[in-house]
Scaffold this motif. Sequence first.
Motif, short mmCIF file in Angstrom:
data_model
loop_
_atom_site.label_atom_id
_atom_site.label_comp_id
_atom_site.label_asym_id
_atom_site.label_seq_id
_atom_site.Cartn_x
_atom_site.Cartn_y
_atom_site.Cartn_z
N PHE A 24 1.32 -1.30 0.01
CA PHE A 24 -0.13 -0.28 -0.27
C PHE A 24 0.99 1.07 -0.24
O PHE A 24 0.47 2.61 -0.49
N TYR A 25 2.43 1.28 0.31
CA TYR A 25 3.14 2.28 0.08
C TYR A 25 3.63 2.41 -1.14
O TYR A 25 5.00 3.87 -1.63
N TYR A 28 -11.35 -1.56 7.35
CA TYR A 28 -12.23 -0.35 7.39
C TYR A 28 -13.56 -0.75 7.37
O TYR A 28 -14.50 0.39 8.28
N ARG A 29 -13.82 -1.19 6.18
CA ARG A 29 -15.84 -0.93 6.78
C ARG A 29 -16.05 -2.06 8.13
O ARG A 29 -16.95 -1.12 8.44
N GLN A 30 -15.01 -3.20 7.88
CA GLN A 30 -15.82 -4.12 9.16
C GLN A 30 -15.21 -3.03 10.66
O GLN A 30 -16.02 -2.83 11.89
N ALA A 40 -4.39 7.54 -1.67
CA ALA A 40 -5.41 7.18 -1.89
C ALA A 40 -6.81 6.75 -1.07
O ALA A 40 -7.66 7.40 -0.65
N PHE A 41 -6.54 5.96 0.21
CA PHE A 41 -7.71 5.26 1.53
C PHE A 41 -7.28 6.42 2.10
O PHE A 41 -8.74 6.56 2.84
N SER A 42 -6.94 7.54 2.13
CA SER A 42 -6.46 8.09 3.20
C SER A 42 -7.19 9.56 3.04
O SER A 42 -8.79 10.17 3.50
N GLY A 43 -7.26 9.64 1.52
CA GLY A 43 -7.80 10.61 1.13
C GLY A 43 -9.29 9.80 1.34
O GLY A 43 -10.29 11.18 1.15
N TRP A 44 -9.88 9.76 0.64
CA TRP A 44 -11.26 8.20 0.42
C TRP A 44 -11.46 8.64 2.28
O TRP A 44 -12.95 9.31 2.22
#
Length: 175
Positions: A36-37, A59-61, A129-133
């Motif tokens: 992811f990096y 994250y969803r969980q 991307a994940f952090s931004g979303w």
Amino acid sequence: MLRIDVLVRCFRKALAVMAFGATLAACADTQPRPAFYQNLARSGGQLDPNNALNLINSYRQSQGVGAVSLNPALMSLAKGYAASLASNAKTNRNVQPDGKLNARLQSAGYQAADVEESVTAGYHTFAEAFSGWRDSPPHRKTMLMKNATDMGIAAAYAPNTRYRVYWVLVMAQPK
């Protein structure tokens, strides 16, 4: 008054600490970075969809929402649309959904009862991307779509463009 032997011992300890730090830094440069990096704004960078799925599902969980699975049709749709965004980026600065999601779903052979899509650009790693979303209400809504069971995700690299990396995330519930 400081004694010379004390100064020498302190100096030797300082050298040992600096040498250890340099060794750690050298090791860190040779160790592979977590997926992811990985910088996707370089030639050859590839998104690891399973890694993305795991992080999104975690994250969803944590938010009380059920897990999703990678869907081949949605993966193909996301990949095609990200590539299209990247190829059109040289002439179009608008990085927004094109309003043709239903047509793209039909073309991918996916029948959705409900669907959400996030289109972004400029994040060079999946972690970014994940952090931004997560920090953007509309994109967070897509990631946390309650009735979603399927997911597609892709990133496309476009050197010599403003954003360099174009992202598409699709969450859906099939009919």
